[in-house]
Design a protein around this motif. Structure first.
Motif, mmCIF file in Angstrom:
data_model
loop_
_atom_site.group_PDB
_atom_site.id
_atom_site.type_symbol
_atom_site.label_atom_id
_atom_site.label_comp_id
_atom_site.label_asym_id
_atom_site.label_seq_id
_atom_site.Cartn_x
_atom_site.Cartn_y
_atom_site.Cartn_z
ATOM 1 N N LEU A 75 1.534 52.278 59.242
ATOM 2 C CA LEU A 75 0.139 51.846 59.293
ATOM 3 C C LEU A 75 -0.100 50.979 60.528
ATOM 4 N N GLY A 76 -0.955 49.979 60.445
ATOM 5 C CA GLY A 76 -1.214 49.081 61.558
ATOM 6 C C GLY A 76 -1.567 49.790 62.842
ATOM 7 N N ASN A 77 -1.118 49.214 63.948
ATOM 8 C CA ASN A 77 -1.488 49.733 65.263
ATOM 9 C C ASN A 77 -0.943 51.133 65.526
ATOM 10 N N HIS A 78 0.174 51.504 64.911
ATOM 11 C CA HIS A 78 0.721 52.857 65.111
ATOM 12 C C HIS A 78 -0.218 53.901 64.507
ATOM 13 N N TYR A 79 -0.613 53.695 63.280
ATOM 14 C CA TYR A 79 -1.502 54.626 62.599
ATOM 15 C C TYR A 79 -2.851 54.695 63.317
ATOM 16 N N LEU A 113 -10.749 50.889 60.330
ATOM 17 C CA LEU A 113 -11.563 49.848 60.960
ATOM 18 C C LEU A 113 -11.858 48.736 59.962
ATOM 19 N N ASN A 114 -12.223 49.132 58.760
ATOM 20 C CA ASN A 114 -12.569 48.149 57.736
ATOM 21 C C ASN A 114 -11.359 47.396 57.201
ATOM 22 N N SER A 115 -10.209 48.022 57.178
ATOM 23 C CA SER A 115 -9.035 47.319 56.647
ATOM 24 C C SER A 115 -8.272 46.551 57.734
ATOM 25 N N GLN A 116 -8.252 47.045 58.960
ATOM 26 C CA GLN A 116 -7.467 46.384 60.005
ATOM 27 C C GLN A 116 -8.219 45.292 60.751
ATOM 28 N N ILE A 117 -9.550 45.399 60.808
ATOM 29 C CA ILE A 117 -10.330 44.380 61.510
ATOM 30 C C ILE A 117 -10.884 43.430 60.457
ATOM 31 N N LEU A 118 -10.414 42.203 60.510
ATOM 32 C CA LEU A 118 -10.781 41.201 59.515
ATOM 33 C C LEU A 118 -12.221 40.718 59.719
ATOM 34 N N SER A 119 -12.753 40.012 58.746
ATOM 35 C CA SER A 119 -14.159 39.581 58.796
ATOM 36 C C SER A 119 -14.456 38.672 59.998
ATOM 37 N N CYS A 124 -5.526 42.603 61.828
ATOM 38 C CA CYS A 124 -4.717 42.233 60.655
ATOM 39 C C CYS A 124 -3.259 41.908 60.974
ATOM 40 N N GLU A 125 -2.759 42.317 62.136
ATOM 41 C CA GLU A 125 -1.361 42.022 62.468
ATOM 42 C C GLU A 125 -1.204 40.665 63.153
ATOM 43 N N PRO A 128 -2.291 38.680 69.334
ATOM 44 C CA PRO A 128 -3.322 38.851 70.370
ATOM 45 C C PRO A 128 -3.126 40.136 71.181
ATOM 46 N N MET A 129 -1.867 40.519 71.419
ATOM 47 C CA MET A 129 -1.610 41.744 72.169
ATOM 48 C C MET A 129 -2.090 42.963 71.383
ATOM 49 N N TYR A 130 -1.716 43.072 70.107
ATOM 50 C CA TYR A 130 -2.174 44.194 69.296
ATOM 51 C C TYR A 130 -3.691 44.173 69.162
ATOM 52 N N HIS A 131 -4.238 42.976 69.034
ATOM 53 C CA HIS A 131 -5.690 42.831 68.946
ATOM 54 C C HIS A 131 -6.357 43.466 70.170
ATOM 55 N N ALA A 132 -5.863 43.111 71.358
ATOM 56 C CA ALA A 132 -6.448 43.632 72.593
ATOM 57 C C ALA A 132 -6.259 45.152 72.696
ATOM 58 N N ILE A 133 -5.113 45.652 72.255
ATOM 59 C CA ILE A 133 -4.856 47.098 72.283
ATOM 60 C C ILE A 133 -5.820 47.828 71.346
ATOM 61 N N ILE A 134 -5.997 47.304 70.139
ATOM 62 C CA ILE A 134 -6.902 47.931 69.167
ATOM 63 C C ILE A 134 -8.339 47.877 69.674
ATOM 64 N N LEU A 135 -8.732 46.764 70.266
ATOM 65 C CA LEU A 135 -10.074 46.654 70.840
ATOM 66 C C LEU A 135 -10.276 47.708 71.932
ATOM 67 N N GLU A 136 -9.291 47.852 72.808
ATOM 68 C CA GLU A 136 -9.384 48.881 73.843
ATOM 69 C C GLU A 136 -9.480 50.271 73.204
ATOM 70 N N ASP A 137 -8.726 50.494 72.136
ATOM 71 C CA ASP A 137 -8.787 51.782 71.430
ATOM 72 C C ASP A 137 -10.200 52.057 70.915
ATOM 73 N N ILE A 138 -10.813 51.060 70.318
ATOM 74 C CA ILE A 138 -12.169 51.239 69.780
ATOM 75 C C ILE A 138 -13.153 51.544 70.914
#
Length: 180
Positions: A75-79, A113-119, A124-125, A128-138
């Motif tokens: 799950l997480g950033n891999h999924y 999106l709803n489970s990995q991005i917190l309110s 969720c991990e 900051p690095m994963y956060h930036a990667i996921i943001l770039e993905d979106i």
């Protein structure tokens, strides 16, 4: 490496990957690097207007392979990367088989999106690095839908905008005044 601006060199790297990787042995087909490769190949094919049946056949096989080998166990950033790659690949090919996959992937992506991005907009991990990667993905996903002029559901579009805005705010709060 100065060769990275050389189109024929870049195409030789793709040819080399195709000739040295085997679906029967699953060499070079771990889902995460396959996800990154799919996205990069799609971007490369678009940027340089590459139309090569051998490359496209390999890319389609990678998309179909990835669709059957999603990293549910991690799950997480891999999924998330798996789903992003499928969106890119499906939009690139835009045929009946990939369109069916795309509809399923969009449903999965909304859920992630709803489970990995917190309110608060954080990932969720809590990295900051994963956060930036996921943001770039979106942002990439938003851009690829726009590039292919794919009409996405207004609620999905709002969700992408809402989550990316919250993530940008979260990232700006975590950024040191010196920009690091």
């Amino acid at each position: 490496n100065s060769n990275f601006g050389n189109l024929s060199y870049l195409e030789s790297l793709i040819n080399n990957w195709i000739s040295t990787n085997s679906y029967s042995k699953k060499i070079g087909l771990d889902p995460y690097p396959t996800s990154l490769r799919i996205v990069n190949w799609v971007k490369f094919f678009i940027k340089y207007k590459i139309s090569n049946k051998k490359f496209e056949n390999s890319l389609l096989n990678q998309v179909l392979y990835l669709n059957n080998n999603l990293e549910y166990h991690l799950l997480g950033n891999h999924y998330f990367a798996n789903l992003k790659a499928l969106i890119f690949g499906c939009l690139y090919f835009n045929n009946s088989e990939t369109n069916k996959i795309l509809k399923d992937v969009i449903i999965k992506f909304k859920k992630e999106l709803n489970s990995q991005i917190l309110s608060d907009g954080g990932h969720c991990e809590f990295s900051p690095m994963y956060h930036a990667i996921i943001l770039e993905d979106i942002l990439d996903i938003f851009s690829i839908f726009d590039f292919f002029q794919y009409e996405i559901d207004i609620n999905f579009k709002r969700l992408l905008i809402q989550k990316s805005n919250k993530m940008l705010r979260w990232l700006s709060l975590l950024t040191h005044p010196n920009g690091e």
